[in-house]
Design an enzyme around this catalytic site. Structure first.
Site, mmCIF file in Angstrom:
data_model
loop_
_atom_site.group_PDB
_atom_site.id
_atom_site.type_symbol
_atom_site.label_atom_id
_atom_site.label_comp_id
_atom_site.label_asym_id
_atom_site.label_seq_id
_atom_site.Cartn_x
_atom_site.Cartn_y
_atom_site.Cartn_z
ATOM 1 N N ASP A 3 0.782 -1.243 0.000
ATOM 2 C CA ASP A 3 0.000 0.000 0.000
ATOM 3 C C ASP A 3 0.819 1.301 0.000
ATOM 4 O O ASP A 3 0.487 2.238 0.734
ATOM 5 C CB ASP A 3 -0.960 0.014 1.186
ATOM 6 C CG ASP A 3 -1.945 -1.136 1.155
ATOM 7 O OD1 ASP A 3 -1.929 -1.923 0.198
ATOM 8 O OD2 ASP A 3 -2.737 -1.252 2.113
ATOM 9 N N ASP A 42 -4.793 -0.630 -1.739
ATOM 10 C CA ASP A 42 -6.204 -0.413 -1.464
ATOM 11 C C ASP A 42 -6.811 0.078 -2.767
ATOM 12 O O ASP A 42 -6.226 0.936 -3.444
ATOM 13 C CB ASP A 42 -6.383 0.657 -0.383
ATOM 14 C CG ASP A 42 -6.453 0.099 1.023
ATOM 15 O OD1 ASP A 42 -6.248 -1.113 1.204
ATOM 16 O OD2 ASP A 42 -6.707 0.894 1.951
ATOM 17 N N HIS A 44 -10.513 0.924 -3.392
ATOM 18 C CA HIS A 44 -11.876 0.962 -2.886
ATOM 19 C C HIS A 44 -12.877 1.559 -3.869
ATOM 20 O O HIS A 44 -12.573 2.545 -4.536
ATOM 21 C CB HIS A 44 -11.934 1.796 -1.606
ATOM 22 C CG HIS A 44 -11.118 1.259 -0.477
ATOM 23 N ND1 HIS A 44 -11.147 -0.057 -0.089
ATOM 24 C CD2 HIS A 44 -10.253 1.873 0.368
ATOM 25 C CE1 HIS A 44 -10.347 -0.225 0.946
ATOM 26 N NE2 HIS A 44 -9.784 0.924 1.233
ATOM 27 N N SER A 50 -15.613 1.116 4.798
ATOM 28 C CA SER A 50 -14.657 1.672 5.755
ATOM 29 C C SER A 50 -14.715 3.198 5.840
ATOM 30 O O SER A 50 -14.192 3.784 6.787
ATOM 31 C CB SER A 50 -13.228 1.249 5.396
ATOM 32 O OG SER A 50 -12.790 1.895 4.211
ATOM 33 N N HIS A 61 -10.522 7.225 1.104
ATOM 34 C CA HIS A 61 -9.133 7.068 0.672
ATOM 35 C C HIS A 61 -9.024 5.971 -0.378
ATOM 36 O O HIS A 61 -9.839 5.068 -0.428
ATOM 37 C CB HIS A 61 -8.219 6.748 1.862
ATOM 38 C CG HIS A 61 -8.513 5.425 2.495
ATOM 39 N ND1 HIS A 61 -9.570 5.242 3.364
ATOM 40 C CD2 HIS A 61 -7.911 4.216 2.361
ATOM 41 C CE1 HIS A 61 -9.598 3.969 3.756
ATOM 42 N NE2 HIS A 61 -8.614 3.319 3.153
ATOM 43 N N LYS A 86 -6.915 -4.829 -3.223
ATOM 44 C CA LYS A 86 -7.704 -5.315 -2.092
ATOM 45 C C LYS A 86 -8.717 -4.259 -1.680
ATOM 46 O O LYS A 86 -8.598 -3.099 -2.067
ATOM 47 C CB LYS A 86 -6.797 -5.687 -0.923
ATOM 48 C CG LYS A 86 -5.965 -4.563 -0.371
ATOM 49 C CD LYS A 86 -4.988 -5.094 0.666
ATOM 50 C CE LYS A 86 -4.156 -4.012 1.284
ATOM 51 N NZ LYS A 86 -4.890 -3.059 2.094
ATOM 52 N N GLU A 93 -14.212 -4.957 4.708
ATOM 53 C CA GLU A 93 -12.883 -4.413 5.016
ATOM 54 C C GLU A 93 -11.841 -5.361 4.448
ATOM 55 O O GLU A 93 -12.098 -6.552 4.280
ATOM 56 C CB GLU A 93 -12.687 -4.325 6.536
ATOM 57 C CG GLU A 93 -13.436 -3.200 7.177
ATOM 58 C CD GLU A 93 -12.712 -1.860 7.062
ATOM 59 O OE1 GLU A 93 -11.774 -1.746 6.244
ATOM 60 O OE2 GLU A 93 -13.108 -0.940 7.774
ATOM 61 N N ALA A 121 0.725 0.618 6.359
ATOM 62 C CA ALA A 121 1.336 1.053 7.603
ATOM 63 C C ALA A 121 1.611 -0.194 8.446
ATOM 64 O O ALA A 121 0.824 -1.147 8.443
ATOM 65 C CB ALA A 121 0.417 2.007 8.351
ATOM 66 N N CYS A 125 -2.105 -2.535 7.621
ATOM 67 C CA CYS A 125 -2.069 -3.450 6.478
ATOM 68 C C CYS A 125 -0.815 -4.313 6.424
ATOM 69 O O CYS A 125 -0.883 -5.465 6.004
ATOM 70 C CB CYS A 125 -2.273 -2.673 5.178
ATOM 71 S SG CYS A 125 -3.925 -1.907 5.134
#
Length: 178
Positions: A3, A42, A44, A50, A61, A86, A93, A121, A125
């Site tokens: 990420d 990520d 999304h 989330s 985000h 993902k 989530e 982070a 993740c």
């Protein structure tokens, strides 16, 4: 590489303080073509569960196709052999690179038994991906100088590393790698 996207770097919607600082060291490692170089991201949908506006705990985000979802411009992302998206299901989530993705299959098909983890982070993740990798029976090497923690609560990053160690992950510095 977990990420390393604009929204998790300086100025991003969910920035990890000094998250960008790990990029030069990661780039140094990415040039090795002896490894299968995989990045998670990520990815999304606009109405992901989330997000605060959907009742989640995070600001919006890494929305698909947005600037925030792109890999940081200083990251040598052209070296990635595979990108794993993902968090693509709006109702689920997904902190781990394994959750709802083909990552386990890709690793098995390529005979991978050991993974070297870095990215953002540490306390979210990276931690979730490391724990799931252990559940998949993989040896996990966390590259300690190539991760940064969100540390929303002071010490979260340290606790995450301790949890990874307890689960059987090894911690190393990038200087021991080619």
């Amino acid at each position: 590489v977990v990420d390393l996207q604009n929204d998790f770097c300086s100025g991003g919607a969910l920035a990890v303080e000094k998250g960008d600082n790990i990029i030069p060291t990661i780039n140094r490692l990415l040039v090795s073509d002896e490894w299968l170089r995989i990045a998670t991201r990520d990815w999304h949908p606009q109405n992901h569960i989330s997000f605060e506006k959907q009742g989640g705990i995070w600001p919006e985000h890494c929305v698909q196709e947005s600037y925030g979802a792109q890999f940081h411009s200083l990251l040598d992302s052209h070296f990635f052999d595979k990108i794993i998206s993902k968090g693509t299901d709006e109702s689920s989530e997904a902190y781990s690179g394994f959750q709802g993705t083909e990552l386990a299959t890709v690793l098995k098909e390529n005979g991978i038994k050991k993974v070297y983890l870095c990215g953002l982070a540490t306390d979210y993740c990276v931690l979730a991906t490391a724990l799931d990798a252990r559940e998949e029976g993989l040896k996990v090497m966390l590259i300690s100088d190539c991760v940064k923690s969100a540390d929303i609560h002071e010490g979260d990053g340290h606790k995450a590393i301790q949890e990874m160690i307890k689960s059987g992950c090894d911690i190393l510095d990038s200087t021991v790698l080619k």
